[in-house]
Design a protein around this motif. Structure first.
Motif, PDB file in Angstrom:
ATOM      1  N   ASP A 114      20.199 -10.757  -6.704  1.00 37.93           N
ATOM      2  CA  ASP A 114      21.199 -10.049  -5.478  1.00 37.93           C
ATOM      3  C   ASP A 114      21.919 -11.083  -5.082  1.00 37.93           C
ATOM      4  O   ASP A 114      21.819 -12.461  -5.041  1.00 37.93           O
ATOM      5  CB  ASP A 114      20.135  -9.930  -4.274  1.00 37.93           C
ATOM      6  CG  ASP A 114      19.236  -8.781  -4.671  1.00 37.93           C
ATOM      7  OD1 ASP A 114      19.481  -7.634  -5.529  1.00 37.93           O
ATOM      8  OD2 ASP A 114      17.753  -8.877  -4.625  1.00 37.93           O
ATOM      9  N   VAL A 115      23.331 -10.500  -5.003  1.00 34.51           N
ATOM     10  CA  VAL A 115      24.227 -11.363  -4.422  1.00 34.51           C
ATOM     11  C   VAL A 115      24.042 -11.573  -3.028  1.00 34.51           C
ATOM     12  O   VAL A 115      23.554 -10.539  -2.198  1.00 34.51           O
ATOM     13  CB  VAL A 115      25.739 -10.589  -4.261  1.00 34.51           C
ATOM     14  CG1 VAL A 115      26.828 -11.344  -3.590  1.00 34.51           C
ATOM     15  CG2 VAL A 115      26.109 -10.308  -6.022  1.00 34.51           C
ATOM     16  N   VAL A 116      24.061 -12.975  -2.702  1.00 34.50           N
ATOM     17  CA  VAL A 116      23.628 -13.342  -1.193  1.00 34.50           C
ATOM     18  C   VAL A 116      24.777 -13.948  -0.399  1.00 34.50           C
ATOM     19  O   VAL A 116      24.888 -13.947   0.886  1.00 34.50           O
ATOM     20  CB  VAL A 116      22.467 -14.488  -1.097  1.00 34.50           C
ATOM     21  CG1 VAL A 116      21.236 -13.608  -1.389  1.00 34.50           C
ATOM     22  CG2 VAL A 116      22.720 -15.468  -1.991  1.00 34.50           C
ATOM     23  N   ASP A 117      25.968 -14.273  -1.401  1.00 34.06           N
ATOM     24  CA  ASP A 117      27.119 -14.739  -0.603  1.00 34.06           C
ATOM     25  C   ASP A 117      28.343 -14.757  -1.858  1.00 34.06           C
ATOM     26  O   ASP A 117      28.070 -14.742  -2.742  1.00 34.06           O
ATOM     27  CB  ASP A 117      27.112 -16.225  -0.321  1.00 34.06           C
ATOM     28  CG  ASP A 117      28.152 -16.515   0.721  1.00 34.06           C
ATOM     29  OD1 ASP A 117      28.855 -15.572   1.198  1.00 34.06           O
ATOM     30  OD2 ASP A 117      28.330 -17.887   1.198  1.00 34.06           O
ATOM     31  N   SER A 118      29.486 -14.372  -1.296  1.00 35.02           N
ATOM     32  CA  SER A 118      30.403 -13.807  -2.404  1.00 35.02           C
ATOM     33  C   SER A 118      31.884 -14.251  -1.766  1.00 35.02           C
ATOM     34  O   SER A 118      32.183 -14.165  -0.633  1.00 35.02           O
ATOM     35  CB  SER A 118      30.363 -12.495  -2.850  1.00 35.02           C
ATOM     36  OG  SER A 118      31.376 -12.071  -3.323  1.00 35.02           O
ATOM     37  N   THR A 119      32.817 -14.703  -2.808  1.00 32.43           N
ATOM     38  CA  THR A 119      34.331 -14.589  -2.250  1.00 32.43           C
ATOM     39  C   THR A 119      35.020 -13.423  -2.876  1.00 32.43           C
ATOM     40  O   THR A 119      36.102 -13.428  -2.684  1.00 32.43           O
ATOM     41  CB  THR A 119      34.896 -15.999  -2.991  1.00 32.43           C
ATOM     42  OG1 THR A 119      34.495 -15.973  -4.441  1.00 32.43           O
ATOM     43  CG2 THR A 119      34.076 -17.160  -2.519  1.00 32.43           C
ATOM     44  N   LEU A 120      34.185 -12.527  -3.308  1.00 31.93           N
ATOM     45  CA  LEU A 120      34.902 -11.397  -3.992  1.00 31.93           C
ATOM     46  C   LEU A 120      34.558  -9.986  -3.374  1.00 31.93           C
ATOM     47  O   LEU A 120      33.219  -9.678  -3.241  1.00 31.93           O
ATOM     48  CB  LEU A 120      34.397 -11.136  -5.327  1.00 31.93           C
ATOM     49  CG  LEU A 120      35.180 -12.304  -6.293  1.00 31.93           C
ATOM     50  CD1 LEU A 120      34.529 -12.121  -7.831  1.00 31.93           C
ATOM     51  CD2 LEU A 120      36.561 -12.290  -6.615  1.00 31.93           C
ATOM     52  N   ASP A 121      35.662  -9.352  -2.779  1.00 29.85           N
ATOM     53  CA  ASP A 121      35.182  -7.979  -2.007  1.00 29.85           C
ATOM     54  C   ASP A 121      34.307  -7.099  -2.743  1.00 29.85           C
ATOM     55  O   ASP A 121      33.485  -6.285  -2.498  1.00 29.85           O
ATOM     56  CB  ASP A 121      36.342  -7.517  -1.675  1.00 29.85           C
ATOM     57  CG  ASP A 121      37.225  -8.219  -0.522  1.00 29.85           C
ATOM     58  OD1 ASP A 121      36.714  -9.220  -0.002  1.00 29.85           O
ATOM     59  OD2 ASP A 121      38.355  -7.988  -0.346  1.00 29.85           O
ATOM     60  N   ALA A 122      34.591  -7.154  -4.242  1.00 30.78           N
ATOM     61  CA  ALA A 122      34.098  -6.124  -4.949  1.00 30.78           C
ATOM     62  C   ALA A 122      32.476  -6.360  -5.282  1.00 30.78           C
ATOM     63  O   ALA A 122      31.735  -5.653  -6.097  1.00 30.78           O
ATOM     64  CB  ALA A 122      34.728  -6.150  -6.182  1.00 30.78           C
TER      65      ALA A 122
END
Ligand SMILES: NC(=O)c1ccc[n+]([C@@H]2O[C@H](COP(=O)([O-])OP(=O)(O)OC[C@H]3O[C@@H](n4cnc5c(N)ncnc54)[C@H](OP(=O)(O)O)[C@@H]3O)[C@@H](O)[C@H]2O)c1
Length: 349
Positions: free
Chosen positions: A79-87
């Motif tokens: 699972d993504v927990v932090d991201s720099t990409l809106d998508a």
């Protein structure tokens, strides 16, 4: 800071493991995404990644600064927990190649089905391992079947393409297919794909696994490794990597052994032999993508996958494990060949 654990394995002695703990900076660079690994499968295929890790480069996917040690890759969900990409916002669930570690930072380049990890160290590695699928847009994803997916999806593509290559070549003139390590998931997936194609399927397995392999109902004949096969035109599909078994089959069948194909090495010894041809799944994939188009390929594979997963749950039960210590226990058991083929292991992190 984020607390991370990682299981490292001695590259020269796969029985030696250690759980390392460190702190991961929460700062993300351009296009970086932090994944929390959630659910993975572990089978003999993952052991093979370690056995031929130096030869094929499997140690390079998840580099670790621990002398002489490495991280074994696994297939599963994160699972993504932090991201720099809106998508790819937090909460996005993805499927792909993951480390024996609680967290992974990827540098994502978006694709139509998810993203590719473009981290420098992964660029020279085979593309198939660098792609991640976002589950919400994956037509093959079924939230009720995550266990089957982490266990079988990386294996069944090989089963499907291998069976297809044989049929595509009219079984090289043979009407019998002899399969070693017949109790393994990739082998019996191949047998399932070959059912009904007019060939006799002979499964070779360890004495203790004859009962399980017969119970699958996929092979016409199941024999222990020390039994003699019938002398008739045959193709040999080798998942065991046993040099002795290969020699025995060549001695007995002689010219009747029309094709010898190497796919695996469950016995954990890499032994190249000029009599055997290595199965390279991407070649058959490319051929069929050209023959059938991407959509046609997807439809055929999808139908085969659905037929397989409809039955796989009845053939093999699933044992659930959790956390790094249980992951290590499963690793040791699969490595030592102690696991019962009627049970497969899924680990939540
Ligand atoms: N080339 C490719 O594209 C590709 C793709 C997928 C898998 N593979 C290979 O196919 C093989 C099977 O993988 P899998 O994940 O399907 O396996 P699996 O289901 O975990 O297979 C378990 C079986 O392997 C044999 N085995 C396991 N550990 C052993 C040990 N320590 N010593 C001796 N035999 C052992 C036993 O079968 P028997 O008693 O029946 O021998 C056991 O029942 C692996 O070598 C894998 O790398 C290759």
């Amino acid at each position: 800071m984020i607390s991370r654990w990682t299981v490292v394995v001695d590259r020269d002695d796969l029985t030696k493991t250690e759980v390392l703990h460190d702190e991961l900076s929460p700062e993300l660079g351009d296009c970086e995404v932090l994944l929390r690994v959630d659910r993975v499968g572990l089978t003999a295929n993952n052991v093979t990644y370690g056995v031929i890790g130096d030869l094929i480069g499997y140690w390079k996917f998840f580099p670790v600064s621990a002398d002489g040690r490495g991280v074994i890759p696994l297939w599963g969900f994160a699972d993504v927990v932090d991201s720099t990409l809106d998508a790819l916002p937090p909460g996005t669930r993805v499927y792909g190649y993951l480390p024996m570690s609680s967290h992974l930072v990827v540098r994502a380049r978006l694709t139509s089905s998810g993203f590719v990890d473009t981290a420098d160290h992964r660029a020279p590695l085979p593309a198939v391992y660098n792609s991640y699928l976002v589950t919400s847009t994956d037509p093959a994803y079924d939230p009720q079947q995550e266990d089957l997916q982490v266990l079988y999806r990386p294996l069944f593509m090989t089963s499907f393409l291998l069976a297809d290559q044989l049929a595509d070549n009219d079984f090289y003139g043979a009407r019998t297919v002899v399969i070693s390590s017949a109790s393994s998931k990739t082998a019996f997936g191949t047998a399932q794909c070959l059912r009904g194609s007019g060939v006799r399927l002979v499964g070779l397995t360890s004495s203790r696994n004859v009962g399980f392999t017969e119970s699958l109902g996929l092979y016409d004949t199941v024999l222990p490794y020390d039994a003699a096969v019938d002398v008739e035109p045959s193709v040999y599909l080798d998942f065991s990597g046993s040099a002795d078994l290969r020699s025995t089959l060549h001695d007995r069948l002689g010219a009747s052994l029309v094709k010898d194909i190497s796919i695996g090495l469950t016995q954990q010894k890499a032994s190249a032999d000029p009599r055997s041809q290595f199965f390279f799944a991407p070649d058959q994939l490319r051929k069929r993508a050209a023959d059938w188009g991407q959509d046609g390929f997807g439809q055929r594979f999808g139908a085969a996958w659905r037929a397989f997963t409809a039955q796989a749950g009845e053939w093999v039960g699933i044992a659930q494990h959790s956390g790094p210590d249980e992951l290590v226990e499963v690793w040791q058991s699969v490595l030592a060949g102690k696991t019962d083929p009627s049970t497969a292991d899924v680990i939540t992190f």
